[in-house]
Design a protein around this motif. Structure first.
Motif, PDB file in Angstrom:
ATOM      1  N   ALA A   1      21.191  32.087   2.498  1.00 50.61           N
ATOM      2  CA  ALA A   1      22.673  32.155   2.765  1.00 50.61           C
ATOM      3  C   ALA A   1      23.105  33.367   3.708  1.00 50.61           C
ATOM      4  CB  ALA A   1      23.262  32.395   1.433  1.00 50.61           C
ATOM      5  N   GLY A   2      22.279  34.236   3.993  1.00 46.63           N
ATOM      6  CA  GLY A   2      22.667  35.548   4.802  1.00 46.63           C
ATOM      7  C   GLY A   2      23.150  36.630   4.177  1.00 46.63           C
ATOM      8  N   LYS A   3      22.694  36.741   3.093  1.00 43.19           N
ATOM      9  CA  LYS A   3      23.041  37.869   2.259  1.00 43.19           C
ATOM     10  C   LYS A   3      22.540  39.363   2.941  1.00 43.19           C
ATOM     11  CE  LYS A   3      20.581  36.367  -1.037  1.00 43.19           C
ATOM     12  NZ  LYS A   3      19.848  35.339  -1.517  1.00 43.19           N
ATOM     13  N   SER A   4      21.643  39.259   3.378  1.00 42.85           N
ATOM     14  CA  SER A   4      21.287  40.700   3.943  1.00 42.85           C
ATOM     15  C   SER A   4      21.898  40.846   5.183  1.00 42.85           C
ATOM     16  CB  SER A   4      19.688  40.736   4.196  1.00 42.85           C
ATOM     17  OG  SER A   4      18.801  40.617   2.789  1.00 42.85           O
ATOM     18  N   ALA A   5      21.790  39.799   6.219  1.00 37.75           N
ATOM     19  CA  ALA A   5      22.282  39.694   7.596  1.00 37.75           C
ATOM     20  C   ALA A   5      23.836  40.210   7.496  1.00 37.75           C
ATOM     21  CB  ALA A   5      21.949  38.370   8.312  1.00 37.75           C
ATOM     22  N   ILE A   6      24.537  39.494   6.700  1.00 38.03           N
ATOM     23  CA  ILE A   6      25.995  39.589   6.554  1.00 38.03           C
ATOM     24  C   ILE A   6      26.255  40.726   5.841  1.00 38.03           C
ATOM     25  CG2 ILE A   6      28.179  38.725   5.726  1.00 38.03           C
ATOM     26  CD1 ILE A   6      26.951  36.865   7.744  1.00 38.03           C
TER      27      ILE A   6
ATOM     28  N   ALA B   1      26.592  28.328   1.088  1.00 34.68           N
ATOM     29  CA  ALA B   1      26.153  27.589   2.112  1.00 34.68           C
ATOM     30  C   ALA B   1      25.590  25.929   1.729  1.00 34.68           C
ATOM     31  CB  ALA B   1      25.214  28.147   2.895  1.00 34.68           C
ATOM     32  N   ASP B   2      25.871  25.228   2.349  1.00 38.06           N
ATOM     33  CA  ASP B   2      25.307  23.795   2.391  1.00 38.06           C
ATOM     34  C   ASP B   2      23.915  23.738   2.702  1.00 38.06           C
ATOM     35  OD1 ASP B   2      27.977  23.362   2.420  1.00 38.06           O
ATOM     36  OD2 ASP B   2      28.192  22.439   4.417  1.00 38.06           O
ATOM     37  N   LEU B   3      23.439  22.870   2.063  1.00 37.79           N
ATOM     38  CA  LEU B   3      21.997  22.517   1.943  1.00 37.79           C
ATOM     39  C   LEU B   3      21.357  22.562   3.331  1.00 37.79           C
ATOM     40  CD1 LEU B   3      19.292  22.078   0.309  1.00 37.79           C
ATOM     41  CD2 LEU B   3      19.843  19.406   0.578  1.00 37.79           C
ATOM     42  N   GLU B   4      22.094  21.919   4.216  1.00 37.10           N
ATOM     43  CA  GLU B   4      21.544  21.764   5.701  1.00 37.10           C
ATOM     44  C   GLU B   4      21.409  23.126   6.298  1.00 37.10           C
ATOM     45  OE1 GLU B   4      19.817  19.228   6.680  1.00 37.10           O
ATOM     46  OE2 GLU B   4      20.136  18.069   4.816  1.00 37.10           O
ATOM     47  N   VAL B   5      22.477  23.966   6.236  1.00 30.20           N
ATOM     48  CA  VAL B   5      22.211  25.399   6.727  1.00 30.20           C
ATOM     49  C   VAL B   5      21.294  26.389   6.107  1.00 30.20           C
ATOM     50  CG1 VAL B   5      23.687  27.481   6.826  1.00 30.20           C
ATOM     51  CG2 VAL B   5      25.000  25.176   7.310  1.00 30.20           C
ATOM     52  N   LEU B   6      20.890  26.070   4.971  1.00 29.90           N
ATOM     53  CA  LEU B   6      19.983  27.059   4.188  1.00 29.90           C
ATOM     54  C   LEU B   6      18.890  26.424   4.450  1.00 29.90           C
ATOM     55  CD1 LEU B   6      21.588  26.580   0.673  1.00 29.90           C
ATOM     56  CD2 LEU B   6      21.598  28.668   2.112  1.00 29.90           C
ATOM     57  N   TRP B   7      18.517  25.148   4.663  1.00 29.13           N
ATOM     58  CA  TRP B   7      17.314  24.437   5.035  1.00 29.13           C
ATOM     59  C   TRP B   7      17.008  25.129   6.534  1.00 29.13           C
ATOM     60  CZ3 TRP B   7      12.696  23.648   3.246  1.00 29.13           C
ATOM     61  CH2 TRP B   7      11.957  22.838   3.936  1.00 29.13           C
ATOM     62  N   MET B   8      17.848  24.874   7.253  1.00 29.19           N
ATOM     63  CA  MET B   8      17.466  25.230   8.738  1.00 29.19           C
ATOM     64  C   MET B   8      17.092  26.541   8.832  1.00 29.19           C
ATOM     65  SD  MET B   8      20.347  25.128  11.602  1.00 29.19           S
ATOM     66  CE  MET B   8      21.269  26.560  10.691  1.00 29.19           C
ATOM     67  N   ARG B   9      17.544  27.478   7.772  1.00 26.87           N
ATOM     68  CA  ARG B   9      17.166  28.967   8.114  1.00 26.87           C
ATOM     69  C   ARG B   9      16.060  29.143   7.240  1.00 26.87           C
ATOM     70  NH1 ARG B   9      23.071  31.563   6.529  1.00 26.87           N
ATOM     71  NH2 ARG B   9      24.132  31.010   8.698  1.00 26.87           N
TER      72      ARG B   9
ATOM     73  N   SER C   1      17.207  21.873  -2.815  1.00 26.91           N
ATOM     74  CA  SER C   1      18.489  21.316  -3.252  1.00 26.91           C
ATOM     75  C   SER C   1      18.477  21.222  -4.945  1.00 26.91           C
ATOM     76  CB  SER C   1      17.900  19.772  -2.931  1.00 26.91           C
ATOM     77  OG  SER C   1      18.908  18.761  -3.402  1.00 26.91           O
ATOM     78  N   ASP C   2      17.422  21.280  -5.485  1.00 25.46           N
ATOM     79  CA  ASP C   2      17.423  21.340  -7.078  1.00 25.46           C
ATOM     80  C   ASP C   2      17.980  22.578  -7.521  1.00 25.46           C
ATOM     81  OD1 ASP C   2      16.305  18.948  -7.162  1.00 25.46           O
ATOM     82  OD2 ASP C   2      14.277  19.672  -7.617  1.00 25.46           O
ATOM     83  N   LEU C   3      17.527  23.730  -6.499  1.00 21.37           N
ATOM     84  CA  LEU C   3      18.126  25.019  -7.115  1.00 21.37           C
ATOM     85  C   LEU C   3      19.537  25.243  -6.698  1.00 21.37           C
ATOM     86  CD1 LEU C   3      15.018  27.294  -5.414  1.00 21.37           C
ATOM     87  CD2 LEU C   3      15.758  26.978  -7.657  1.00 21.37           C
ATOM     88  N   LEU C   4      19.984  24.483  -5.716  1.00 19.31           N
ATOM     89  CA  LEU C   4      21.287  24.475  -5.294  1.00 19.31           C
ATOM     90  C   LEU C   4      22.200  23.973  -6.609  1.00 19.31           C
ATOM     91  CD1 LEU C   4      22.635  23.668  -1.779  1.00 19.31           C
ATOM     92  CD2 LEU C   4      23.735  22.640  -3.915  1.00 19.31           C
TER      93      LEU C   4
ATOM     94  N   VAL D   1      32.579  33.255  -0.352  1.00 20.59           N
ATOM     95  CA  VAL D   1      32.949  33.304   1.114  1.00 20.59           C
ATOM     96  C   VAL D   1      31.755  32.075   1.444  1.00 20.59           C
ATOM     97  CG1 VAL D   1      32.407  34.520   3.376  1.00 20.59           C
ATOM     98  CG2 VAL D   1      33.474  35.773   1.287  1.00 20.59           C
ATOM     99  N   GLN D   2      32.360  31.251   2.439  1.00 21.57           N
ATOM    100  CA  GLN D   2      31.653  30.037   2.869  1.00 21.57           C
ATOM    101  C   GLN D   2      30.713  30.680   4.130  1.00 21.57           C
ATOM    102  OE1 GLN D   2      31.825  26.886   1.759  1.00 21.57           O
ATOM    103  NE2 GLN D   2      30.192  26.460   2.791  1.00 21.57           N
ATOM    104  N   SER D   3      29.417  30.527   3.851  1.00 22.82           N
ATOM    105  CA  SER D   3      28.780  30.965   4.989  1.00 22.82           C
ATOM    106  C   SER D   3      28.287  29.502   5.838  1.00 22.82           C
ATOM    107  CB  SER D   3      27.309  31.316   4.280  1.00 22.82           C
ATOM    108  OG  SER D   3      26.392  31.912   5.425  1.00 22.82           O
TER     109      SER D   3
END
Ligand code: S3P
Length: 199
Positions: free
Chosen positions: A33-38, A123-131, A151-154, A168-170
């Motif tokens: 989701a970007g917790k560390s970067a953001i 964040a959406d699944l696709e964004v998370l998965w891409m990362r 997806s199950d964790l989501l 906040v929407q990442s």
């Protein structure tokens, strides 16, 4: 950025600092989701230290997260994670980015809600998965179908992450934008009654 936008951001920063006071700003959300970067950027903007709970766990145990899972299993990792976060919450203000499972622990979540200010980076699944698919360092995703696992964790976790103070929407956008939106979302909580934090 224009002067007007800069001053709006500066005002948001000043309000967010007062809303936070001496508390920790705790980032929660799924892996990727970007917790560390953001979180790092938000810490810079608020001029407070940044700390990552997974790094702190690795520092105190002198093992990596995958090594801890491998050697002691998830439940021991969770117990260590809960202890480390409990300790970190005692000192602030700072930005604390937590591992994706931390806020799922009832005791940790209660402590974060009582002592910190929590931000769910959603964040959406696709964004998370891409990362997350770029690296294979996440023990929970060492499965036959990691995207399905994610997806199950989501599905399991989003109803719980929702309990965070702020959402906040990442997304796949500049991290500076998401960081500024996070600060703005915190500034929205400003009531004018907050005391100026003293050192
Ligand atoms: C986990 C997320 C990881 C790390 C561990 C477990 C989880 O942290 O704590 O692999 O349960 O979601 P990130 O969310 O920083 O990847």
């Amino acid at each position: 950025m224009t002067g007007l936008q800069t001053s709006a951001l500066e005002q948001d920063i000043a309000k967010a600092q007062r809303v936070l006071g001496h508390r920790n700003l705790v980032f929660v959300g799924l892996m990727g989701a970007g917790k560390s970067a953001i979180g790092r950027l938000v810490a810079q903007m608020l001029e407070i230290p940044f700390i990552d709970s997974d790094h702190e766990i690795e520092r105190v145990s002198r093992m990596t997260v995958p090594e801890l899972f491998e050697a002691y299993g998830e439940s021991e990792f969770r117990a260590l994670e809960a202890r480390v976060i409990k300790r970190l919450l005692k000192t602030g203000p700072r930005v604390l980015s937590t591992g994706g499972g931390a806020f799922m622990n009832d005791v940790t979540r209660a402590s974060v809600l009582a002592n910190g200010l929590s931000v769910w980076l959603k964040a959406d699944l696709e964004v998370l998965w891409m990362r997350v698919s770029k690296r294979d360092t996440r023990p929970l995703l060492q499965t036959a179908n990691p995207k399905q696992t994610l997806s199950d964790l989501l599905d399991q976790r989003y109803p719980v992450y929702e309990k965070a103070d702020v959402t906040v929407q990442s997304r796949d956008d500049a991290r500076e934008i998401i960081a500024a939106e996070t600060v703005a979302a915190i500034a929205q909580l400003y009531s004018g009654q907050e005391k100026v934090p003293t050192a």
